[in-house]
Each structure stands twice: as structure tokens, then as C-alpha cells.
Enzyme design. Structure first.
Site, PDB file in Angstrom:
ATOM      1  N   HIS A 281      -8.216  -1.197   6.057  1.00  0.00           N
ATOM      2  CA  HIS A 281      -8.471  -2.480   6.717  1.00  0.00           C
ATOM      3  C   HIS A 281      -9.089  -3.440   5.706  1.00  0.00           C
ATOM      4  CE1 HIS A 281      -9.253  -5.216   9.992  1.00  0.00           C
ATOM      5  NE2 HIS A 281     -10.450  -5.421   9.479  1.00  0.00           N
TER       6      HIS A 281
ATOM      7  N   SER B 118     -11.706  -1.416   3.445  1.00  0.00           N
ATOM      8  CA  SER B 118     -12.275  -0.117   3.823  1.00  0.00           C
ATOM      9  C   SER B 118     -11.155   0.865   4.147  1.00  0.00           C
ATOM     10  CB  SER B 118     -13.135  -0.255   5.093  1.00  0.00           C
ATOM     11  OG  SER B 118     -14.107  -1.282   4.955  1.00  0.00           O
TER      12      SER B 118
ATOM     13  N   ASN C 287       0.839  -1.215   0.000  1.00  0.00           N
ATOM     14  CA  ASN C 287       0.000   0.000   0.000  1.00  0.00           C
ATOM     15  C   ASN C 287       0.864   1.251   0.000  1.00  0.00           C
ATOM     16  OD1 ASN C 287      -3.030  -0.449   0.131  1.00  0.00           O
ATOM     17  ND2 ASN C 287      -2.277  -1.997   1.558  1.00  0.00           N
TER      18      ASN C 287
ATOM     19  N   MET D 114       0.982  -2.690  12.229  1.00  0.00           N
ATOM     20  CA  MET D 114       0.356  -3.751  13.018  1.00  0.00           C
ATOM     21  C   MET D 114       0.429  -3.531  14.531  1.00  0.00           C
ATOM     22  SD  MET D 114      -0.832  -5.497  10.600  1.00  0.00           S
ATOM     23  CE  MET D 114      -1.372  -7.044  11.330  1.00  0.00           C
ATOM     24  N   ARG D 115       0.390  -2.285  14.953  1.00  0.00           N
ATOM     25  CA  ARG D 115       0.350  -2.006  16.386  1.00  0.00           C
ATOM     26  C   ARG D 115      -0.954  -1.284  16.704  1.00  0.00           C
ATOM     27  NH1 ARG D 115       3.087  -4.967  19.135  1.00  0.00           N
ATOM     28  NH2 ARG D 115       2.949  -3.528  20.883  1.00  0.00           N
TER      29      ARG D 115
ATOM     30  N   ASN E  61      -6.578   4.872   7.932  1.00  0.00           N
ATOM     31  CA  ASN E  61      -6.186   3.461   7.975  1.00  0.00           C
ATOM     32  C   ASN E  61      -6.867   2.716   6.840  1.00  0.00           C
ATOM     33  OD1 ASN E  61      -5.076   1.029   9.097  1.00  0.00           O
ATOM     34  ND2 ASN E  61      -7.088   0.581   9.996  1.00  0.00           N
TER      35      ASN E  61
ATOM     36  N   LEU F 212     -10.746   0.243  17.903  1.00  0.00           N
ATOM     37  CA  LEU F 212      -9.962  -0.460  16.875  1.00  0.00           C
ATOM     38  C   LEU F 212     -10.779  -0.656  15.590  1.00  0.00           C
ATOM     39  CD1 LEU F 212      -7.317  -2.044  16.208  1.00  0.00           C
ATOM     40  CD2 LEU F 212      -8.516  -4.095  16.973  1.00  0.00           C
ATOM     41  N   ASP F 213     -10.143  -0.349  14.457  1.00  0.00           N
ATOM     42  CA  ASP F 213     -10.762  -0.512  13.140  1.00  0.00           C
ATOM     43  C   ASP F 213     -12.138   0.148  13.057  1.00  0.00           C
ATOM     44  OD1 ASP F 213      -8.535  -1.849  12.128  1.00  0.00           O
ATOM     45  OD2 ASP F 213      -9.251  -3.778  12.854  1.00  0.00           O
TER      46      ASP F 213
HETATM   47  C1  GRF Z   1      -3.211  -4.816   3.976  1.00  0.00           C
HETATM   48  O1  GRF Z   1      -4.061  -5.884   3.721  1.00  0.00           O
HETATM   49  C2  GRF Z   1      -3.925  -3.777   4.809  1.00  0.00           C
HETATM   50  O2  GRF Z   1      -5.274  -3.695   4.536  1.00  0.00           O
HETATM   51  C3  GRF Z   1      -3.711  -4.285   6.209  1.00  0.00           C
HETATM   52  O3  GRF Z   1      -2.413  -4.816   6.196  1.00  0.00           O
HETATM   53  C4  GRF Z   1      -2.041  -5.197   4.874  1.00  0.00           C
HETATM   54  C5  GRF Z   1      -0.790  -4.458   4.545  1.00  0.00           C
HETATM   55  O4  GRF Z   1      -0.229  -4.850   3.341  1.00  0.00           O
HETATM   56  N1  GRF Z   1      -3.950  -3.227   7.161  1.00  0.00           N
HETATM   57  P1  GRF Z   1       0.991  -4.025   2.758  1.00  0.00           P
HETATM   58  O5  GRF Z   1       2.076  -4.000   3.827  1.00  0.00           O
HETATM   59  O6  GRF Z   1       0.522  -2.659   2.394  1.00  0.00           O
HETATM   60  O7  GRF Z   1       1.448  -4.821   1.557  1.00  0.00           O
END
Ligand code: GRF
Length: 219
Positions: free
Chosen positions: A111, A138, A16, A92-93, A109, A146-147
């Protein structure tokens, strides 16, 4: 108008992040990515950032006694960069209220689910196990839970009979790379604002998410 400043937080592969870098480099998003911050020193996204000549920072959460002190260390790096938007891209925190309050209204964010369904992890497997016909991703502004927080765009993807979590995740991820730059552009162009719990697009309240499906955006 001055160029917008972006800061991107990652923990892993950074595909991303790459989509955002590409959109900035091809002029679609009028902004500078001031820094990429990772809590994980081996995140491949750091290489992507370095290749694009973006400053990188590693802040290892394991070196901090609690969430708040880790978040404060990130704030110390981020604040001088004066970001218009802080972008969580596979970070991831779980963030503390200290961080969320500090960047409220300019923290987004992505998700991999059609929120509010499947917050947290293993979203693709859950969609398969529940025989969902559609799944997706999303993009939302971050609020305290969260989320959660107001959703701007959801990408819908059909779940196929033969799907495994991996095949479904790959198709969803491809759409993530489309919708995340779209939302960031709306924000940096000043079309999208989030204030006092009110989401506005082009001066009108956005009362439900825009849907990205089969290459089209609908409201
Ligand atoms: C993605 O699926 C995103 O939606 C989630 O973590 C993943 C990250 O992938 N939050 P990347 O590191 O952007 O390849």
C-alpha cells in the site's frame, strides 16, 4: 526445500509484479509464479506475465453478482495451484472475509502510504495536502480490515517542496519495487511467519515494522 508457489493478483500496470518476476528470474526469490490473475482484461501487467511465460487468468468482477461469488471464483482458480503466498500487487478490489479467511497468514499487500496513515486511495495527494515531511509504502499481511494487518517493511521517502502527487508517487513506487520482493523472499525463505496474529522474523517477534530508507533496512 521445494520451491515456493506464488500467485499474484493485479488490476493495472503491474510494475510491482514486474519487480517480483525480476527477483524470481534472477534467483533472488526461490519460487515459481504459478499464475497472475487480473480482474481487468486490459491490465498491462497481463502482458508482463505473458512475456515471462506465466499463466494468466482474467476474472471480471462485473460478471459476478456480489463480492463473495467473485472471490469464490478466484479461490477456485488459486487453490489447485497450492500457493505458499498470494500477492496483491495493485489489485483494486476489496476482498471479502471469505477470501481473506481462506488465505489468512499467506496473503500480502503493498500500500502506498506509511500505514496506518492514509488507507484507501489518493494517498500521495493526502501526504502533500497535509504537509507531511515523509511518506512511503508499506508491505503487510492482510487481515480483515481494509489496508490493515501486520506490517513487515515500510519504505520511507522524503516529501519535497516541489512534489506533485505524480512525482511523489513515482519515487514511492521505485521503493515499492525494492521492499515487496524483500518481504516475499523473507516469507518464501521461511524466515518470516505470520501465525495466530503473531509476526515472527528469524524466530523472534517482529513488534514493529522494519524501515527501508536511503537504501538501508533498519529495525
Ligand atoms: C502501487 O502503488 C501499489 O502500492 C498500489 O497500487 C499500485 C500498483 O502499481 N497498491 P503497479 O500496478 O504495481 O504498477
Amino acid at each position: 526445500m521445494a520451491k515456493a508457489s506464488l500467485v499474484v493478483l493485479i488490476s493495472g500496470g503491474g510494475s510491482n509484479l514486474q519487480a517480483v518476476i525480476d527477483a524470481v528470474e534472477n534467483g533472488e526469490i526461490d519460487a515459481d509464479i504459478k499464475a497472475v490473475i487480473s480482474n481487468n482484461a486490459t491490465a498491462y501487467g497481463l502482458e508482463r506475465a505473458a512475456r515471462a511465460n506465466i499463466d494468466t487468468y482474467i476474472i471480471d468482477h462485473k460478471h459476478y453478482p456480489d463480492r463473495e461469488s467473485f472471490d469464490r471464483a478466484m479461490i477456485q482458480i488459486i487453490d489447485p495451484l497450492k500457493p505458499d503466498l498470494v500477492i496483491l500487487a495493485g489489485f483494486m478490489r476489496i476482498l471479502s472475509d471469505v477470501f481473506i479467511d481462506h488465505y489468512l497468514h499467506r496473503l500480502v499487500n503493498i500500500h502506498p502510504s506509511l500505514l496506518p496513515k492514509y488507507k484507501g486511495l489518493n494517498t500521495h495527494q493526502q501526504a502533500i495536502d497535509n504537509h507531511d515531511s515523509k511518506h512511503g509504502a508499506s508491505v503487510h499481511y492482510v487481515s480483515h480490515e481494509l489496508d490493515s494487518g501486520p506490517i513487515v517493511i515500510q519504505a520511507e521517502v522524503s516529501v519535497l517542496e516541489a512534489d506533485t502527487a505524480a512525482t511523489l508517487a513515482a519515487r514511492v513506487l521505485k521503493q515499492e519495487h525494492v521492499i515487496y520482493p524483500m518481504v516475499i523472499k523473507m516469507h518464501t525463505d521461511g524466515r518470516l511467519t505470520y501465525n495466530k496474529d503473531q509476526l515472527n522474523l528469524d524466530g523472534q517477534p517482529l513488534t514493529h515494522p522494519l524501515i527501508w530508507k536511503d537504501g538501508q533496512l533498519t529495525y
